[in-house]
Design a protein around this motif. Structure first.
Motif, PDB file in Angstrom:
ATOM      1  N   THR A 376      14.652   0.200   6.788  1.00 27.73           N
ATOM      2  CA  THR A 376      13.509   0.759   7.520  1.00 27.73           C
ATOM      3  C   THR A 376      12.313   1.021   6.624  1.00 27.73           C
ATOM      4  N   SER A 377      12.506   0.958   5.300  1.00 20.81           N
ATOM      5  CA  SER A 377      11.386   1.209   4.391  1.00 20.81           C
ATOM      6  C   SER A 377      11.578   0.349   3.150  1.00 20.81           C
ATOM      7  N   ILE A 378      10.698  -0.640   2.982  1.00 20.57           N
ATOM      8  CA  ILE A 378      10.815  -1.542   1.836  1.00 20.57           C
ATOM      9  C   ILE A 378      10.161  -0.882   0.624  1.00 20.57           C
ATOM     10  N   LYS A 379      10.876  -0.910  -0.489  1.00 20.04           N
ATOM     11  CA  LYS A 379      10.351  -0.355  -1.735  1.00 20.04           C
ATOM     12  C   LYS A 379       9.517  -1.407  -2.462  1.00 20.04           C
ATOM     13  N   SER A 380       8.634  -0.923  -3.319  1.00 24.27           N
ATOM     14  CA  SER A 380       7.743  -1.841  -4.028  1.00 24.27           C
ATOM     15  C   SER A 380       8.508  -2.762  -4.960  1.00 24.27           C
ATOM     16  N   THR A 381       9.703  -2.335  -5.428  1.00 26.17           N
ATOM     17  CA  THR A 381      10.480  -3.157  -6.369  1.00 26.17           C
ATOM     18  C   THR A 381      11.430  -4.104  -5.666  1.00 26.17           C
ATOM     19  N   ASP A 382      11.553  -4.035  -4.329  1.00 28.10           N
ATOM     20  CA  ASP A 382      12.416  -4.974  -3.608  1.00 28.10           C
ATOM     21  C   ASP A 382      11.867  -6.383  -3.757  1.00 28.10           C
ATOM     22  N   LYS A 383      12.778  -7.382  -3.729  1.00 24.36           N
ATOM     23  CA  LYS A 383      12.387  -8.764  -3.989  1.00 24.36           C
ATOM     24  C   LYS A 383      12.630  -9.646  -2.769  1.00 24.36           C
ATOM     25  N   LEU A 384      11.773 -10.637  -2.608  1.00 24.85           N
ATOM     26  CA  LEU A 384      11.896 -11.624  -1.542  1.00 24.85           C
ATOM     27  C   LEU A 384      12.010 -13.005  -2.164  1.00 24.85           C
ATOM     28  N   SER A 395      13.215 -26.511  -8.730  1.00 30.87           N
ATOM     29  CA  SER A 395      12.539 -25.741  -9.766  1.00 30.87           C
ATOM     30  C   SER A 395      11.517 -24.787  -9.176  1.00 30.87           C
ATOM     31  N   GLY A 396      11.165 -24.937  -7.882  1.00 27.21           N
ATOM     32  CA  GLY A 396      10.216 -24.038  -7.242  1.00 27.21           C
ATOM     33  C   GLY A 396      10.831 -22.761  -6.714  1.00 27.21           C
ATOM     34  N   ASN A 397      12.163 -22.613  -6.819  1.00 29.15           N
ATOM     35  CA  ASN A 397      12.824 -21.410  -6.329  1.00 29.15           C
ATOM     36  C   ASN A 397      12.440 -20.228  -7.207  1.00 29.15           C
ATOM     37  N   LYS A 398      11.868 -19.185  -6.608  1.00 36.11           N
ATOM     38  CA  LYS A 398      11.427 -18.014  -7.359  1.00 36.11           C
ATOM     39  C   LYS A 398      11.612 -16.777  -6.475  1.00 36.11           C
ATOM     40  N   ASN A 399      11.280 -15.602  -7.033  1.00 42.12           N
ATOM     41  CA  ASN A 399      11.280 -14.373  -6.243  1.00 42.12           C
ATOM     42  C   ASN A 399       9.952 -13.667  -6.452  1.00 42.12           C
ATOM     43  N   ILE A 400       9.626 -12.791  -5.528  1.00 38.08           N
ATOM     44  CA  ILE A 400       8.404 -12.006  -5.634  1.00 38.08           C
ATOM     45  C   ILE A 400       8.737 -10.594  -5.170  1.00 38.08           C
ATOM     46  N   THR A 401       8.248  -9.610  -5.908  1.00 40.32           N
ATOM     47  CA  THR A 401       8.481  -8.233  -5.500  1.00 40.32           C
ATOM     48  C   THR A 401       7.588  -7.901  -4.305  1.00 40.32           C
ATOM     49  N   TYR A 402       8.016  -6.890  -3.548  1.00 38.19           N
ATOM     50  CA  TYR A 402       7.242  -6.482  -2.384  1.00 38.19           C
ATOM     51  C   TYR A 402       5.851  -5.999  -2.801  1.00 38.19           C
ATOM     52  N   ALA A 403       5.775  -5.338  -3.988  1.00 41.43           N
ATOM     53  CA  ALA A 403       4.478  -4.854  -4.472  1.00 41.43           C
ATOM     54  C   ALA A 403       3.541  -6.029  -4.767  1.00 41.43           C
ATOM     55  N   ASN A 404       4.084  -7.082  -5.412  1.00 35.91           N
ATOM     56  CA  ASN A 404       3.249  -8.250  -5.711  1.00 35.91           C
ATOM     57  C   ASN A 404       2.856  -8.985  -4.433  1.00 35.91           C
ATOM     58  N   LEU A 405       3.739  -8.984  -3.420  1.00 37.85           N
ATOM     59  CA  LEU A 405       3.410  -9.623  -2.147  1.00 37.85           C
ATOM     60  C   LEU A 405       2.247  -8.895  -1.471  1.00 37.85           C
ATOM     61  N   LEU A 406       2.293  -7.553  -1.490  1.00 40.75           N
ATOM     62  CA  LEU A 406       1.207  -6.779  -0.889  1.00 40.75           C
ATOM     63  C   LEU A 406      -0.106  -7.032  -1.628  1.00 40.75           C
ATOM     64  N   THR A 407      -0.025  -7.096  -2.976  1.00 39.68           N
ATOM     65  CA  THR A 407      -1.233  -7.349  -3.763  1.00 39.68           C
ATOM     66  C   THR A 407      -1.832  -8.704  -3.425  1.00 39.68           C
ATOM     67  N   THR A 418      -2.380   0.561  -0.126  1.00 41.19           N
ATOM     68  CA  THR A 418      -2.419   2.020  -0.189  1.00 41.19           C
ATOM     69  C   THR A 418      -1.037   2.526  -0.547  1.00 41.19           C
ATOM     70  N   GLY A 419      -0.987   3.490  -1.466  1.00 38.71           N
ATOM     71  CA  GLY A 419       0.311   3.943  -1.949  1.00 38.71           C
ATOM     72  C   GLY A 419       0.950   2.822  -2.751  1.00 38.71           C
ATOM     73  N   THR A 420       2.248   2.566  -2.515  1.00 38.01           N
ATOM     74  CA  THR A 420       2.962   1.488  -3.214  1.00 38.01           C
ATOM     75  C   THR A 420       3.525   0.451  -2.276  1.00 38.01           C
ATOM     76  N   ASP A 421       3.508   0.734  -0.945  1.00 35.80           N
ATOM     77  CA  ASP A 421       4.214  -0.200  -0.068  1.00 35.80           C
ATOM     78  C   ASP A 421       3.527  -0.381   1.288  1.00 35.80           C
ATOM     79  N   SER A 422       2.166  -0.213   1.360  1.00 32.73           N
ATOM     80  CA  SER A 422       1.481  -0.359   2.645  1.00 32.73           C
ATOM     81  C   SER A 422       0.132  -1.026   2.444  1.00 32.73           C
ATOM     82  N   LEU A 423      -0.385  -1.630   3.523  1.00 35.07           N
ATOM     83  CA  LEU A 423      -1.718  -2.217   3.543  1.00 35.07           C
ATOM     84  C   LEU A 423      -2.602  -1.427   4.494  1.00 35.07           C
TER      85      LEU A 423
END
Length: 767
Positions: A376-384, A395-407, A418-423
């Motif tokens: 119910t609440s994704i943390k900024s360090t969670d990965k996708l 070779s294109g397989n990678k991960n991205i943190t939720y914080a980097n995705l928001l950025t 705003t904060g660490t996990d919202s837009l």
């Protein structure tokens, strides 16, 4: 009798009535007069099994010595083995033998089904590499009179204390092997001396042996001392007596027998798959159940026949290998083709999880299985998980943190993290209710306009760039009106269309101002200022003045700036002057009239360029000294003479027309880099060509080959000959040359002996 380690006795050795030796068969036996000591001292009617009852193969339990009851059972692994063999016996591997081809192993099960197992890397078409090879027998088979090439190393036959055998003949040629005085040496000894037959030169008798010698047939005699017991009976004949120990002297003779009393079986309990009869008597009968006995007999028969060949343990010493060890302790290792360096292919793959970076995994179809627990609440360090196709799907397989995705999502204008996990919308936290937002370029903020349910309020000035329609009453509380469109005044009456009257003191009648620059002012006295708010004359112009039509000025005109004349300047009344400073009036590229300096010679000399020349000589300008003099070209009108060397421009040609001009000769030099494959060098245009002659040189370092080519062209195909070949060295640089005309030119197709050879071609063509 003491025997050294070199003395071998096969089976039992029997010497006389008083000697005893240890047999060399599987079970050691001490003999005396042809009988074992155990048989000699065994009581009458006594058998070995009735003395001590101990568990044998397949039976568990502690030994029975007559002092307490004991229970014996058949081992569970024996029962399992018997059941397994009875059920699956035909599937067990019976034999492993050499396969039907190099690099294959033939595996045969009890059901007589044989499978051919390929061992990776050792097939007939493989070239395996080893750090070294050690074997009891290494055979090198060479046919068709081939040789073992040792030019890059040494062929060493080292038996390491053993024997190196060479079958058939060894052919040694000079230079192929170091031969010393016609002998092949090993350890300093001639091979013939090493392998030739010989005789034993000496035999020395050891301890308790006599005889020996150094020639002919040699006899050894056994010498035993007279001390110790001789022939006789030892032990006890009592029914209740058993042999506890037998003492031997250094020669293996019996010196003492110690006896003790025997015990009785007081009771035997039957275990699993065991039957007992008369268990409480001194003569109990112990057996196995009939069903177990059936399986046992089948297992025993099978194991007795195939036991040593049955695999009883399996292990995997490394990834992708299977090691099978049989009862005979022989281990076979099978390469399953699944080692870390292998690339196995499967029709399908099902796994709970896969680890690694996914490199080289292709053809994967994944069925998503989502966990039942919701986040119910994704943390900024969670990965996708993502695939950016960089370098391919794997070779294109990678991960991205939720914080980097928001950025990344907030990379566009107006969106921020705003904060660490919202837009959110940029500046939304500072907006006021009912205020209309405006964009500042980086965020939204309150504007001067606000709106409720009925009224739009502008808290400052308003600029309307379109039409303004007021359907109600218009009340202007201030006298300043700003508009963004044109003001059009149409007067249908007889008076002025625009009348402005100033009643204030010292105030201008009208001011017209452009915010981008420019002012027209009619001041309080009626003076008009253009470009100025303070005119000093009836018309004051600050800036440039342009006019179309005639201008009449009565009086003097003072122009302090530039004057642009679009027509002719009439200066009929212009007075004479004196030149000064070496300057004249000129018009520059911008049509401005300016003073420009010129060479004073135009005023002081009759010639502008210094120098002298000879009649019929073509003039040549010399920058140094700014002079003109004779060149090396003489032109009499009918003849041009060149009195110096002439260099034609790079790639250019010289044409010499014949009388009439339709026939001419053309001369040109060509160059190219040619190699060991055919290289075409384009020369003269083939259209109209009749004949061409070439002087060709091929240069590679200090090696030079020169020759001539003479060819004709009949309009469809060239034909030529090569002659006069001169080589500056023993070997020529020319491998082949052809003359072709596939394109629009006549080409020389040159093949040189060496790569990167420079070809220089000087040709004269006749058209």
């Amino acid at each position: 009798m003491a025997l050294n380690s070199d003395f071998k006795v096969k089976d039992s050795l029997y010497v006389g009535n008083s000697a005893c030796f240890v047999s060399q068969i599987n079970t050691p036996t001490i003999l005396s007069a042809g009988s074992t000591l155990f048989d000699i001292f065994l009581q009458e009617g006594e058998v070995s099994a009735s003395c001590t009852l101990t568990p044998g193969e397949g039976i568990t339990g502690s030994g029975f010595d007559g002092t307490a009851n004991r229970t014996f059972t058949v081992c569970s692994n024996v029962l399992s083995a018997a059941t397994y063999v009875a059920t699956n016996g035909s599937n067990l591997i019976d034999t492993v033998a050499t396969g039907n081809a190099q690099g294959k192993v033939a595996v045969t099960n009890i059901g007589n089904t044989t499978s051919q197992i390929s061992i990776a890397g050792v097939g007939a078409t493989d070239s395996p590499g080893f750090a070294g090879v050690t074997a009891d027998n290494i055979r090198i088979g060479i046919t068709d009179a081939q040789t073992i090439d040792t030019s890059s190393g040494v062929l060493k036959l080292d038996s390491n204390g053993g024997t190196t055998c060479i079958d058939d003949n060894v052919c040694i040629t000079t230079g192929a092997l170091d031969v010393v005085d016609g002998q092949i040496l090993s350890g300093g000894n001639d091979l013939f001396s090493i392998f030739s037959e010989g005789d034993i030169t000496s035999v020395t008798a050891g301890s308790q042996l006599g005889g020996g010698g150094n020639s002919g047939d040699i006899t050894l005699n056994l010498n035993l001392s007279a001390s110790g017991p001789g022939a006789g009976s030892y032990g006890s004949t009592s029914d209740s007596c058993k042999i506890d120990s037998i003492t031997l002297d250094e020669f293996g003779r019996v010196t003492n027998v110690a006896c003790g009393t025997t015990g009785d079986v007081s009771g035997i309990d039957a275990g699993t798959a065991i039957t007992v009869s008369d268990g409480a008597t001194t003569t109990p009968t112990v057996g196995v159940t009939s069903s177990c006995n059936t399986n046992w007999n089948a297992a025993y028969t099978w194991c007795n026949t195939n036991g040593n060949n049955v695999y009883d343990t399996a292990s995997s010493p490394s990834q992708g290998t299977l090691a099978l060890t049989d009862v005979g302790n022989s281990t076979d290792t099978i390469d399953l083709g699944l080692q870390t360096t292998d690339s196995p292919r499967f029709a399908g793959l099902s796994a709970v999880s896969l680890s690694g970076d996914g490199q080289a995994i292709t053809g994967v179809t994944a069925t998503p299985t989502f966990p039942s627990t919701a986040c119910t609440s994704i943390k900024s360090t969670d990965k996708l998980f993502i695939n950016d196709n960089a370098g391919g799907a794997t070779s294109g397989n990678k991960n991205i943190t939720y914080a980097n995705l928001l950025t990344d999502l907030a990379g566009g204008a107006g969106i921020v993290v705003t904060g660490t996990d919202s837009l959110c919308v940029a500046g939304a936290n500072s907006l006021t209710s009912n205020k209309l937002p405006k964009w500042t370029g980086s965020a939204f903020t309150d504007s001067i306009a606000s709106s409720n349910a009925t009224t739009l309020t502008i808290g400052g000035s308003a600029v309307i760039q379109g039409d303004l329609t007021v359907e109600g009453a218009f009340t202007c509380l201030e006298t300043l009106v700003q508009i963004t469109s044109a003001v059009c005044i149409v007067n249908a009456g007889t008076g002025p269309a625009l009348y402005a009257e100033q009643t204030g003191s010292n105030q201008p009648i009208a001011s017209f101002v452009d915010t981008e620059g420019g002012t027209v002012t009619i001041d309080d006295g009626g003076k008009v200022g253009i470009g100025t708010a303070s005119p000093s004359e009836k018309l004051t112009l600050v800036g440039n003045l342009s006019g179309i039509g005639n201008s009449t000025i009565t009086g003097n005109s003072t122009i302090c700036g530039n004057t642009v004349l679009g027509g002719t300047l009439n200066a009929c009344g212009l007075g004479d002057g004196t030149q000064s400073g070496g300057k004249v009036l000129v018009r520059d590229s911008s049509c401005n009239i300016k003073l420009d300096a010129v060479d004073p010679k135009i005023f002081t000399s009759t010639t502008l360029v210094d120098g002298s020349g000879t009649n019929d000589k073509v003039a040549k300008y010399t920058a140094t000294g700014d002079t003109i003099g004779d060149s090396s070209i003489t032109d009499t009108g009918t003849l041009i003479t060149l009195d110096a060397d002439v260099t034609v421009g790079n790639g250019d040609s010289i044409k010499i027309p014949a009388t009439g001009g339709s026939r001419y000769a053309e001369e040109q030099t060509f160059t190219a880099t040619v190699g060991t494959s055919e290289t075409g060098v384009a020369t003269f245009a083939k259209s109209g060509l009749k004949q061409v002659k070439y002087l060709v040189s091929l240069t590679k370092g200090v090696n030079i080959t020169a020759f001539e080519v003479n060819a004709v062209y009949n309009g469809s195909a060239p034909c030529g000959t090569t002659y006069g070949i001169v080589d500056a060295q023993a070997a020529t640089q020319l491998a082949d040359i052809k003359i072709t005309s596939a394109g629009s030119t006549i080409d020389l197709d040159i093949t040189a002996v060496s790569a990167s050879t420079t070809a220089v071609i000087h040709g004269v063509a006749i058209y």
